[in-house]
Write a protein that holds these residues in place. Sequence first.
Motif, short mmCIF file in Angstrom:
data_model
loop_
_atom_site.label_atom_id
_atom_site.label_comp_id
_atom_site.label_asym_id
_atom_site.label_seq_id
_atom_site.Cartn_x
_atom_site.Cartn_y
_atom_site.Cartn_z
N GLU A 461 0.83 -1.20 0.00
CA GLU A 461 0.00 0.00 0.00
C GLU A 461 0.87 1.26 0.00
OE1 GLU A 461 -3.60 1.98 2.74
OE2 GLU A 461 -2.69 0.04 3.27
N GLN A 480 -5.62 -3.38 4.10
CA GLN A 480 -5.38 -1.96 4.31
C GLN A 480 -4.93 -1.81 5.75
OE1 GLN A 480 -8.96 0.16 3.17
NE2 GLN A 480 -8.13 0.61 1.13
N ALA A 498 -4.45 1.25 -9.17
CA ALA A 498 -3.36 2.22 -9.28
C ALA A 498 -3.02 2.53 -10.74
CB ALA A 498 -2.13 1.69 -8.55
N VAL A 503 -2.78 6.42 -9.39
CA VAL A 503 -2.64 6.79 -7.97
C VAL A 503 -1.73 5.75 -7.31
CG1 VAL A 503 -4.89 7.89 -7.88
CG2 VAL A 503 -4.71 5.45 -7.36
N ARG A 505 -0.70 2.71 -4.75
CA ARG A 505 -1.43 1.50 -4.41
C ARG A 505 -2.38 1.77 -3.25
NH1 ARG A 505 -0.74 -2.02 -8.67
NH2 ARG A 505 1.45 -2.64 -8.93
N THR A 506 -3.64 1.37 -3.41
CA THR A 506 -4.66 1.64 -2.39
C THR A 506 -4.74 0.55 -1.34
OG1 THR A 506 -6.37 0.59 -3.74
CG2 THR A 506 -6.03 2.96 -4.03
N ALA A 507 -4.08 -0.58 -1.55
CA ALA A 507 -4.11 -1.68 -0.59
C ALA A 507 -2.87 -2.54 -0.80
CB ALA A 507 -5.38 -2.51 -0.75
N LEU A 547 -12.87 -0.18 -5.09
CA LEU A 547 -12.64 0.96 -4.22
C LEU A 547 -13.81 1.17 -3.26
CD1 LEU A 547 -11.04 3.60 -6.64
CD2 LEU A 547 -10.00 2.62 -4.58
N ASP A 550 -13.80 -1.56 -0.67
CA ASP A 550 -12.74 -1.36 0.32
C ASP A 550 -13.11 -0.26 1.32
OD1 ASP A 550 -11.36 -3.31 -1.00
OD2 ASP A 550 -9.97 -1.95 -2.02
N ARG A 551 -13.73 0.81 0.83
CA ARG A 551 -14.12 1.90 1.73
C ARG A 551 -15.20 1.43 2.72
NH1 ARG A 551 -14.39 5.00 -3.26
NH2 ARG A 551 -12.46 6.18 -3.54
#
Length: 555
Positions: A461, A480, A498, A503, A505-507, A547, A550-551
């Motif tokens: 991440e 996460q 990503a 962006v 890496r979100t996780a 996304l 995950d949120r």
Amino acid sequence: MPHWLAGRLDPAVGALGTAMADASVRRLVVAWFAVVAGKWALLVTTLVIAYDRGGPVAVGILGVVRYLTPAVVAPFAGVPASRWPPLAVLRATNIIRTGAAVAVAVVVATDAPFAALALMVGLEAGFGAFTRPLHMGLLPACARTPEQLVAANVTSSAAEGLGTFVGPAVASLLLVWSGPVGAIVAVIATYAGGVLALARAQIPTVGRRAGPAGPRIELEEILAGARAVGRLPGPRLVLIGVAAQTFVRGVLTVLTVVAAIELLGMGQAGVGTLNAAMGLGGLIGAVASIALAGRARLGPAFVAAVTGWGVPIALIGLVVHPGVAVLAMLCVGLSNSFLDVAGYTLVQRTTPNEARVAVLGLIDGLANLGPALGGIVAPIMIAIVGVQGALVLTGAILPIVAVAFGLAVRDLDEGGPAATRRVELLRGQPLFAPLSLATVEHLAATLVPVRFGAGAWLIREGDVGEDYLLIDAGEVEIKQGDRVLRTLGAGHGVGEIALIHDVPRTASVQAIGPVEAFRMDRESFLEAVTGHDASHAAAETVASHRLASDRQRGS
């Protein structure tokens, strides 16, 4: 209908329907028909003019010019296709070819010397040398499965058969009603229709290397085709068969004119009649060749088609009768369709994406060199053994060639340039499912196998996204921080968020036990996904869904 036949034809017909539902395939096929019909109408018209001016020798000379020019030019087909999108090159080629046909009409209308006619015919043929390699190279970019690729080739073969029938038939009528100029005007109109058909076609390309042109790079493009043929048995087998078949075709081009007028007593119209019969056979063969979409192996069908191309020619010399000649030419056309569908599908399936147009250009170069050599040899054969003897000898060539390389077919790998497992993994991802067969196989060839031990981090991440990973074996946890969001196993992909959104890496992704995966680099991923509307939309959907999920889990 017998159950065994229905079981073979049902998936083939389904693949045909799917292929023809694609607008780009339809536009390519219409343009291909226009090119073939115009080319054959122009050939019949100019051959008749040549015979009137200089007999069999003039016909042979024009045949040499007609086929020798593209034989020299076609191997360069990979050069412009590596600089610009192949579809744009095909459009430009058809526009220039239409202009060249106008020049031929001017030469005929002004009754210019035979040398001027031969020059203009050579120019028109030279401009058109890129047409077949580009057309056949673009079809895999439209098809999504091997069956659909066969179906797309079948429709192209049907269009070629119809064009080979309509072109000479219309030319024969116009030669009687309006003379050579009227026939060539019809050619110009037909070519223009092909230009219009391609105007709105949209075909994304993947794996095309762009860069400045130069002698060294152009040589590399030609050598790419030669190297691929040297190391790959599929293209090499087709190359041998096509070289022999086109040589026979060149001899037959001259023999058809001389046999129709001198041996069979059919007159000048008989030249168009015999060529039209071959076109009609091609049309029938194209319809019948849809059965090839249900076959796992196409090599034996290719060898049988090579044999079927030659035997009917010998029959014309053995049984001298106009009816027999028409039926024989119909059989030649039928075999030609099976040869084209089986042969070109073999090349498309066994040649890597980056070398496909170059290989097809090399094959098409030999396909034009063969008729040129045949045009030289035909008058010599007629002078030595007569028209009947020349027909018999010519017809014996291809069966001999087929027997010579037929054994090699048994060991031919027809599975394509990419591993089946990699293709299956890619097809299992919603973001890659809409992509064409050519694109998926190109992506499969870019995948690099990687292994991770238990507890290893596949993705961290916050890192920069540099690749996409496809899990082939084992399980991973998506995290996460210290929170586990979900567990994924074989057949799943990770890392797309990503890359798509540019962006970090979100996780994180951590191996639970040993994991085997395939890595796809960022450039290949983005080129494939963003270059195809349906795939891009699917990728956005997948990324947005993950996304949001995950949120929700993190809240």
